[in-house]
Design a protein around this motif. Sequence first.
Motif, PDB file in Angstrom:
ATOM      1  N   HIS A 177       1.729   8.334 -12.893  1.00  0.00           N
ATOM      2  CA  HIS A 177       0.422   8.624 -13.487  1.00  0.00           C
ATOM      3  C   HIS A 177       0.372  10.100 -13.870  1.00  0.00           C
ATOM      4  O   HIS A 177       0.682  10.964 -13.049  1.00  0.00           O
ATOM      5  CB  HIS A 177      -0.701   8.335 -12.483  1.00  0.00           C
ATOM      6  CG  HIS A 177      -0.640   6.968 -11.897  1.00  0.00           C
ATOM      7  ND1 HIS A 177      -1.191   5.871 -12.510  1.00  0.00           N
ATOM      8  CD2 HIS A 177      -0.058   6.516 -10.754  1.00  0.00           C
ATOM      9  CE1 HIS A 177      -0.979   4.801 -11.759  1.00  0.00           C
ATOM     10  NE2 HIS A 177      -0.291   5.168 -10.691  1.00  0.00           N
ATOM     11  N   GLU A 178      -0.049  10.379 -15.072  1.00  0.00           N
ATOM     12  CA  GLU A 178      -0.255  11.755 -15.498  1.00  0.00           C
ATOM     13  C   GLU A 178      -1.685  12.145 -15.122  1.00  0.00           C
ATOM     14  O   GLU A 178      -2.645  11.492 -15.526  1.00  0.00           O
ATOM     15  CB  GLU A 178      -0.051  11.896 -16.996  1.00  0.00           C
ATOM     16  CG  GLU A 178      -0.067  13.335 -17.440  1.00  0.00           C
ATOM     17  CD  GLU A 178       0.377  13.507 -18.877  1.00  0.00           C
ATOM     18  OE1 GLU A 178       0.285  14.637 -19.364  1.00  0.00           O
ATOM     19  OE2 GLU A 178       0.808  12.518 -19.499  1.00  0.00           O
ATOM     20  N   ASP A 236       5.395  18.357 -13.324  1.00  0.00           N
ATOM     21  CA  ASP A 236       5.317  17.850 -14.692  1.00  0.00           C
ATOM     22  C   ASP A 236       6.391  16.790 -14.916  1.00  0.00           C
ATOM     23  O   ASP A 236       7.210  16.518 -14.027  1.00  0.00           O
ATOM     24  CB  ASP A 236       5.462  18.990 -15.716  1.00  0.00           C
ATOM     25  CG  ASP A 236       6.693  19.852 -15.498  1.00  0.00           C
ATOM     26  OD1 ASP A 236       7.736  19.334 -15.012  1.00  0.00           O
ATOM     27  OD2 ASP A 236       6.636  21.055 -15.812  1.00  0.00           O
ATOM     28  N   GLN A 237       6.375  16.194 -16.095  1.00  0.00           N
ATOM     29  CA  GLN A 237       7.323  15.127 -16.419  1.00  0.00           C
ATOM     30  C   GLN A 237       8.760  15.637 -16.416  1.00  0.00           C
ATOM     31  O   GLN A 237       9.675  14.912 -16.024  1.00  0.00           O
ATOM     32  CB  GLN A 237       6.979  14.496 -17.767  1.00  0.00           C
ATOM     33  CG  GLN A 237       7.813  13.276 -18.094  1.00  0.00           C
ATOM     34  CD  GLN A 237       7.629  12.133 -17.114  1.00  0.00           C
ATOM     35  OE1 GLN A 237       6.496  11.772 -16.809  1.00  0.00           O
ATOM     36  NE2 GLN A 237       8.715  11.545 -16.633  1.00  0.00           N
ATOM     37  N   ALA A 238       8.965  16.872 -16.846  1.00  0.00           N
ATOM     38  CA  ALA A 238      10.325  17.432 -16.861  1.00  0.00           C
ATOM     39  C   ALA A 238      10.913  17.472 -15.451  1.00  0.00           C
ATOM     40  O   ALA A 238      12.093  17.168 -15.256  1.00  0.00           O
ATOM     41  CB  ALA A 238      10.322  18.822 -17.489  1.00  0.00           C
ATOM     42  N   ALA A 239      10.098  17.828 -14.457  1.00  0.00           N
ATOM     43  CA  ALA A 239      10.575  17.854 -13.070  1.00  0.00           C
ATOM     44  C   ALA A 239      10.917  16.447 -12.589  1.00  0.00           C
ATOM     45  O   ALA A 239      11.932  16.242 -11.913  1.00  0.00           O
ATOM     46  CB  ALA A 239       9.525  18.491 -12.161  1.00  0.00           C
ATOM     47  N   PHE A 275      15.214  12.180 -11.392  1.00  0.00           N
ATOM     48  CA  PHE A 275      15.922  10.919 -11.594  1.00  0.00           C
ATOM     49  C   PHE A 275      17.409  11.118 -11.900  1.00  0.00           C
ATOM     50  O   PHE A 275      18.215  10.221 -11.659  1.00  0.00           O
ATOM     51  CB  PHE A 275      15.268  10.109 -12.714  1.00  0.00           C
ATOM     52  CG  PHE A 275      13.928   9.530 -12.339  1.00  0.00           C
ATOM     53  CD1 PHE A 275      13.714   8.957 -11.098  1.00  0.00           C
ATOM     54  CD2 PHE A 275      12.877   9.567 -13.237  1.00  0.00           C
ATOM     55  CE1 PHE A 275      12.480   8.417 -10.751  1.00  0.00           C
ATOM     56  CE2 PHE A 275      11.640   9.028 -12.900  1.00  0.00           C
ATOM     57  CZ  PHE A 275      11.443   8.458 -11.664  1.00  0.00           C
ATOM     58  N   ALA A 276      17.776  12.289 -12.397  1.00  0.00           N
ATOM     59  CA  ALA A 276      19.169  12.578 -12.756  1.00  0.00           C
ATOM     60  C   ALA A 276      19.959  13.242 -11.629  1.00  0.00           C
ATOM     61  O   ALA A 276      21.156  13.464 -11.771  1.00  0.00           O
ATOM     62  CB  ALA A 276      19.199  13.469 -14.000  1.00  0.00           C
ATOM     63  N   ARG A 277      19.323  13.538 -10.506  1.00  0.00           N
ATOM     64  CA  ARG A 277      20.000  14.235  -9.399  1.00  0.00           C
ATOM     65  C   ARG A 277      21.041  13.341  -8.724  1.00  0.00           C
ATOM     66  O   ARG A 277      20.852  12.125  -8.602  1.00  0.00           O
ATOM     67  CB  ARG A 277      18.989  14.684  -8.352  1.00  0.00           C
ATOM     68  CG  ARG A 277      17.952  15.620  -8.867  1.00  0.00           C
ATOM     69  CD  ARG A 277      18.445  17.033  -8.827  1.00  0.00           C
ATOM     70  NE  ARG A 277      17.353  17.890  -9.244  1.00  0.00           N
ATOM     71  CZ  ARG A 277      17.516  18.975  -9.949  1.00  0.00           C
ATOM     72  NH1 ARG A 277      18.714  19.354 -10.304  1.00  0.00           N
ATOM     73  NH2 ARG A 277      16.487  19.705 -10.292  1.00  0.00           N
ATOM     74  N   PRO A 278      22.117  13.963  -8.240  1.00  0.00           N
ATOM     75  CA  PRO A 278      23.185  13.187  -7.580  1.00  0.00           C
ATOM     76  C   PRO A 278      22.721  12.421  -6.337  1.00  0.00           C
ATOM     77  O   PRO A 278      23.256  11.352  -6.043  1.00  0.00           O
ATOM     78  CB  PRO A 278      24.221  14.248  -7.195  1.00  0.00           C
ATOM     79  CG  PRO A 278      23.937  15.422  -8.056  1.00  0.00           C
ATOM     80  CD  PRO A 278      22.472  15.374  -8.382  1.00  0.00           C
TER      81      PRO A 278
END
Length: 100
Positions: free
Chosen positions: A92-93, A59-62, A67-70
Amino acid sequence: MIIVEGWVRFADAGGFARVREAAEAQMRDSRAELGCLDYTYAIDVSDPCVMRVFERWEDQAALDAHFARPHMAPWRAALQAAGIAERNIHAHEVVATRKV
């Protein structure tokens, strides 16, 4: 499900060779993330300057967490140092899938 697909064009055919080690680490670390279903880079057989990108996320949350991972910072730095001429990547969703 979110599918991320597209390509990165390096300035020359040696671009991927310069990021190969970083790409392997990026794929390994990304595949271990919660919500990652698939994460792959591949060189286009018809154009060695092009690296194809394919990712599947629950999902978008994952994807946002990814994108925020070190491990993203050294990957982005490696890409910039390798000489990117062009980048074209989209998310793409997906609402339904079926085998073809």
